[in-house]
Design a protein around this motif. Structure first.
Motif, PDB file in Angstrom:
ATOM      1  N   TYR A 161       0.819  -1.202   0.000  1.00  0.00           N
ATOM      2  CA  TYR A 161       0.000   0.000   0.000  1.00  0.00           C
ATOM      3  C   TYR A 161       0.858   1.258   0.000  1.00  0.00           C
ATOM      4  O   TYR A 161       0.543   2.253  -0.654  1.00  0.00           O
ATOM      5  CB  TYR A 161      -0.923   0.004   1.217  1.00  0.00           C
ATOM      6  CG  TYR A 161      -2.110  -0.924   1.098  1.00  0.00           C
ATOM      7  CD1 TYR A 161      -2.303  -1.695  -0.048  1.00  0.00           C
ATOM      8  CD2 TYR A 161      -3.026  -1.050   2.123  1.00  0.00           C
ATOM      9  CE1 TYR A 161      -3.374  -2.546  -0.153  1.00  0.00           C
ATOM     10  CE2 TYR A 161      -4.116  -1.907   2.026  1.00  0.00           C
ATOM     11  CZ  TYR A 161      -4.275  -2.659   0.881  1.00  0.00           C
ATOM     12  OH  TYR A 161      -5.343  -3.505   0.767  1.00  0.00           O
ATOM     13  N   ARG A 162       1.974   1.214   0.738  1.00  0.00           N
ATOM     14  CA  ARG A 162       2.854   2.375   0.774  1.00  0.00           C
ATOM     15  C   ARG A 162       3.470   2.631  -0.594  1.00  0.00           C
ATOM     16  O   ARG A 162       3.632   3.789  -1.004  1.00  0.00           O
ATOM     17  CB  ARG A 162       3.943   2.166   1.816  1.00  0.00           C
ATOM     18  CG  ARG A 162       3.422   2.090   3.250  1.00  0.00           C
ATOM     19  CD  ARG A 162       4.579   1.922   4.221  1.00  0.00           C
ATOM     20  NE  ARG A 162       5.490   3.056   4.152  1.00  0.00           N
ATOM     21  CZ  ARG A 162       6.709   3.060   4.693  1.00  0.00           C
ATOM     22  NH1 ARG A 162       7.151   1.978   5.339  1.00  0.00           N
ATOM     23  NH2 ARG A 162       7.466   4.133   4.594  1.00  0.00           N
ATOM     24  N   ALA A 163       3.805   1.569  -1.308  1.00  0.00           N
ATOM     25  CA  ALA A 163       4.367   1.739  -2.652  1.00  0.00           C
ATOM     26  C   ALA A 163       3.328   2.336  -3.596  1.00  0.00           C
ATOM     27  O   ALA A 163       3.635   3.236  -4.402  1.00  0.00           O
ATOM     28  CB  ALA A 163       4.870   0.400  -3.181  1.00  0.00           C
ATOM     29  N   LEU A 164       2.081   1.845  -3.514  1.00  0.00           N
ATOM     30  CA  LEU A 164       1.022   2.409  -4.352  1.00  0.00           C
ATOM     31  C   LEU A 164       0.763   3.870  -3.998  1.00  0.00           C
ATOM     32  O   LEU A 164       0.556   4.716  -4.884  1.00  0.00           O
ATOM     33  CB  LEU A 164      -0.264   1.586  -4.192  1.00  0.00           C
ATOM     34  CG  LEU A 164      -0.234   0.154  -4.751  1.00  0.00           C
ATOM     35  CD1 LEU A 164      -1.532  -0.570  -4.394  1.00  0.00           C
ATOM     36  CD2 LEU A 164      -0.047   0.180  -6.257  1.00  0.00           C
ATOM     37  N   ALA A 165       0.765   4.182  -2.692  1.00  0.00           N
ATOM     38  CA  ALA A 165       0.537   5.563  -2.268  1.00  0.00           C
ATOM     39  C   ALA A 165       1.662   6.477  -2.753  1.00  0.00           C
ATOM     40  O   ALA A 165       1.415   7.625  -3.160  1.00  0.00           O
ATOM     41  CB  ALA A 165       0.422   5.631  -0.745  1.00  0.00           C
ATOM     42  N   ALA A 166       2.913   5.985  -2.729  1.00  0.00           N
ATOM     43  CA  ALA A 166       4.027   6.802  -3.228  1.00  0.00           C
ATOM     44  C   ALA A 166       3.881   7.075  -4.714  1.00  0.00           C
ATOM     45  O   ALA A 166       4.152   8.197  -5.185  1.00  0.00           O
ATOM     46  CB  ALA A 166       5.348   6.095  -2.935  1.00  0.00           C
ATOM     47  N   ALA A 167       3.432   6.060  -5.484  1.00  0.00           N
ATOM     48  CA  ALA A 167       3.217   6.278  -6.916  1.00  0.00           C
ATOM     49  C   ALA A 167       2.093   7.277  -7.164  1.00  0.00           C
ATOM     50  O   ALA A 167       2.185   8.131  -8.056  1.00  0.00           O
ATOM     51  CB  ALA A 167       2.917   4.940  -7.598  1.00  0.00           C
ATOM     52  N   ILE A 168       1.023   7.198  -6.368  1.00  0.00           N
ATOM     53  CA  ILE A 168      -0.091   8.152  -6.523  1.00  0.00           C
ATOM     54  C   ILE A 168       0.363   9.559  -6.185  1.00  0.00           C
ATOM     55  O   ILE A 168       0.021  10.534  -6.868  1.00  0.00           O
ATOM     56  CB  ILE A 168      -1.267   7.722  -5.634  1.00  0.00           C
ATOM     57  CG1 ILE A 168      -1.866   6.398  -6.150  1.00  0.00           C
ATOM     58  CG2 ILE A 168      -2.334   8.798  -5.588  1.00  0.00           C
ATOM     59  CD1 ILE A 168      -2.917   5.812  -5.254  1.00  0.00           C
ATOM     60  N   ALA A 169       1.151   9.701  -5.115  1.00  0.00           N
ATOM     61  CA  ALA A 169       1.646  11.028  -4.746  1.00  0.00           C
ATOM     62  C   ALA A 169       2.545  11.602  -5.833  1.00  0.00           C
ATOM     63  O   ALA A 169       2.494  12.810  -6.128  1.00  0.00           O
ATOM     64  CB  ALA A 169       2.389  10.954  -3.408  1.00  0.00           C
ATOM     65  N   ALA A 170       3.369  10.749  -6.463  1.00  0.00           N
ATOM     66  CA  ALA A 170       4.233  11.232  -7.541  1.00  0.00           C
ATOM     67  C   ALA A 170       3.410  11.665  -8.749  1.00  0.00           C
ATOM     68  O   ALA A 170       3.691  12.703  -9.374  1.00  0.00           O
ATOM     69  CB  ALA A 170       5.224  10.139  -7.931  1.00  0.00           C
ATOM     70  N   ASP A 171       2.376  10.883  -9.100  1.00  0.00           N
ATOM     71  CA  ASP A 171       1.510  11.275 -10.219  1.00  0.00           C
ATOM     72  C   ASP A 171       0.791  12.586  -9.928  1.00  0.00           C
ATOM     73  O   ASP A 171       0.646  13.438 -10.809  1.00  0.00           O
ATOM     74  CB  ASP A 171       0.502  10.167 -10.495  1.00  0.00           C
ATOM     75  CG  ASP A 171       1.165   8.906 -11.041  1.00  0.00           C
ATOM     76  OD1 ASP A 171       2.297   9.026 -11.553  1.00  0.00           O
ATOM     77  OD2 ASP A 171       0.560   7.820 -10.951  1.00  0.00           O
TER      78      ASP A 171
END
Length: 600
Positions: A402-412
């Motif tokens: 979940y943290r990896a997905l959240a980091a990708a969303i924050a970058a987008d």
């Protein structure tokens, strides 16, 4: 839903308990209040008639105060004039709740008010959101806020019974001549005792208590009269004594720049500032709702129909010279305590600072883009914030996936916000809302550093931008260092990122008496484009990305920045040329100016 059988379903059940009776009463309110049944539908009419009977039957088992509380609830829509007429025959508390809760159109109110019982019409005078037509109809029917007006006979008797005041000897020339026609009538109304020592009632000073007004209302009226007198007096009139030379001082034609207002549920202005009120009250902000008119709907009408805030909406006012012209409207919807729509509160202001001068089409389009970006930033910022909360585990531990997905969303989200910033910057530059700051920057040094950074990434593909800073020498331009570096990076990163494998671009800097020219070859992918500034080519290497919207937008933004700085960006002969103005001698740094002279 092909067939609406909700009413039949509700009537099919019998309320066997007190809770069941309350539930069924609420269901009938919700269905009957939010639907208009067609008169030609016999089955619907029979169901509605049965519903009225069932509602009256339930009213016998439910106390009036409980039914009034149900009517005042904000969880249902009250749009039926028939339901309002039916509930108006119930107890006073139920009738008052229904008539204050109903949200009807102007036509429905006009048809409903004559059907209401006389005792129920008075409840409508407590509302301040009725259409103008309904208020005029109530006035014609003699419905007032606080009872009937005071009879003239009783007022005359009270004046006659008032204690006599000491006689004042007015000047002889101030005594008004007696009117023979009114003497018998006055003698008939006065009492039989002598009234020689009394001052005639018609010449007595006005007493606020006699007119039914308080001292506060009388003071408010005096303040309003003072403001009217002050506004009528020219503000630029010289108050010093002057010789009587025959001049006539004309008051200035005052142009209103802005005023506050409120509009009712039908879109008609029902209140404005005291100075503007006579000129704008009754003006409709929206046209009456009709079928099939969504194509030509104005932004103001669109926001009004959806109960949305109104921001920067154009609206023309006609009439007096003080208000005539085009205006900008900003308003917010207002709602009652029960959650019902009550109209709009807002402000009119002139377009720009030059009265009725209109904005150019380009400026209006840029303003719309900035408004759109402002509305889009809010949800994207919220998404970015929640993603960072999860990625940083601020509210508790979270799985690594979940943290990896959240980091990708924050970058987008960060990339999207960066794209919004570029759109906003381009709109402001093209309309002149912002300007590039002036300064003194070594163009050759910045170009050398940026080409070296790009070369480190493109070296693996045998591509890049070839530039020799030593051969160019120090070249100072009249541009702020930060703005200059952002401009050069946007230009060279866009060109370098589109280079194919083995493709090398050559860049040079030349100067003349007034400007410096940075020339660079175009990559093959841009040479094939008909319009370079409209190309949507994406960079080959994702490590170098000059923008979110492609090469054409990045070059267009670079051109806007160059023009704002006093230069330009042109494309010709398979090459792009950036021109920037040279600074004056006083703007150069002393050390670098000496180096430039030595190199020369």
């Amino acid at each position: 839903m092909f067939f609406d059988d909700r009413l039949a379903t509700v009537l099919r059940h019998r309320a066997a308990s007190e809770a069941g009776a309350r539930t069924q009463f609420r269901q009938l309110l919700d269905i009957l209040g939010n639907r208009k049944f067609a008169p030609q539908d016999e089955r619907s009419q029979s169901l509605v008639a049965a519903a009225w009977l069932r509602m009256d039957k339930l009213a016998e088992d439910i106390p009036a105060e409980h039914r009034a509380a149900m009517v005042r609830e904000a969880g249902w829509r009250f749009r039926s004039a028939d339901l309002a007429a039916h509930l108006a025959d119930h107890e006073p508390e139920v009738a008052s709740a229904a008539l204050n809760r109903a949200q009807l159109s102007s036509e429905d109110w006009t048809a409903l008010i004559p059907r209401l019982p006389v005792r129920a019409r008075g409840f409508l005078r407590l509302r301040r959101d009725l259409p103008v037509d309904a208020e005029q109809l109530l006035e014609r029917l003699g419905v007032y806020d606080r009872g009937l007006p005071r009879p003239e006979e009783e007022a005359t008797q009270e004046v006659a019974k008032a204690p006599a005041e000491p006689e004042r000897a007015p000047p002889a020339q101030a005594a008004p001549p007696a009117q023979t026609g009114s003497a018998p009538e006055a003698a008939a109304e006065l009492p039989e005792e002598p009234v020689a020592d009394e001052e005639p009632p018609m010449f007595r000073p006005a007493d606020p208590a006699d007119s039914g007004r308080s001292e506060i209302s009388a003071l408010v009226e005096r303040i309003a009269q003072f403001r009217r007198t002050r506004d009528a007096t020219p503000t630029d009139t010289d108050r010093s004594p002057r010789l009587p030379l025959g001049e006539v001082t004309q008051p200035r034609d005052r142009i209103i720049r802005g005023f506050g207002f409120s509009a009712d549920v039908s879109g008609r202005i029902d209140w404005a500032e005291s100075e503007i009120a006579p000129m704008v009250i009754g003006t409709r902000l929206t046209r009456p709702q009709t079928l099939g008119r969504n194509e030509d709907e104005t932004p103001l009408e669109r926001a009004f129909a959806r109960r949305l805030p109104v921001s920067m909406a154009n609206f023309p006012l006609h009439g007096a010279e003080a208000i005539a012209g085009d205006w900008i409207v900003d308003a917010q919807p207002s709602f009652t305590d029960e959650g019902n729509f009550a109209g709009y509160l807002g402000r009119f202001r002139r377009l720009g600072g030059a009265g009725d001068k209109r904005l150019s089409p380009a400026a209006q389009e840029a303003d719309r883009i900035r408004q759109l970006l402002h509305e889009l930033r809010t949800p994207v910022t919220a998404v970015q914030g929640y993603a960072e909360v999860i990625q940083q585990q601020l509210f508790g531990p979270a799985p690594h996936e979940y943290r990896a997905l959240a980091a990708a969303i924050a970058a987008d989200a960060a990339r999207i916000l960066a794209g919004f910033e570029e759109l906003d910057r381009l709109a402001k530059l093209e309309t002149g809302a912002i300007d590039i700051e002036e300064g003194a920057t070594d163009l050759a040094d910045i170009v050398g550093r940026i080409t070296k950074q790009i070369g480190q990434v493109l070296r693996a593909r045998m591509a890049g931008v070839d530039f020799d800073p030593e051969a160019a020498g120090p070249v100072f331009v009249s541009l702020d260092p930060d703005d200059c570096e952002a401009l050069i990076w946007r230009l060279l990163a866009t060109l370098g990122g589109l280079c194919a494998s083995g493709e090398m671009l050559f860049a040079t800097i030349e100067t003349d008496a007034v400007q410096a020219r940075l020339g660079c070859e175009l990559p093959a992918s841009l040479i094939a484009e008909e319009d370079v500034f409209a190309a949507d080519a994406k960079p080959v290497d994702t490590a170098i990305n000059a923008g979110l919207f492609g090469a054409g937008f990045a070059l267009r933004l670079a051109r806007a920045e160059a023009r704002s700085a006093g230069g330009n960006l042109i494309v010709e002969d398979d090459a792009v040329t950036l021109t920037l103005p040279l600074p004056s001698g006083s703007e150069m740094e002393p050390s670098k100016a000496e180096d430039r002279q030595a190199a020369g």
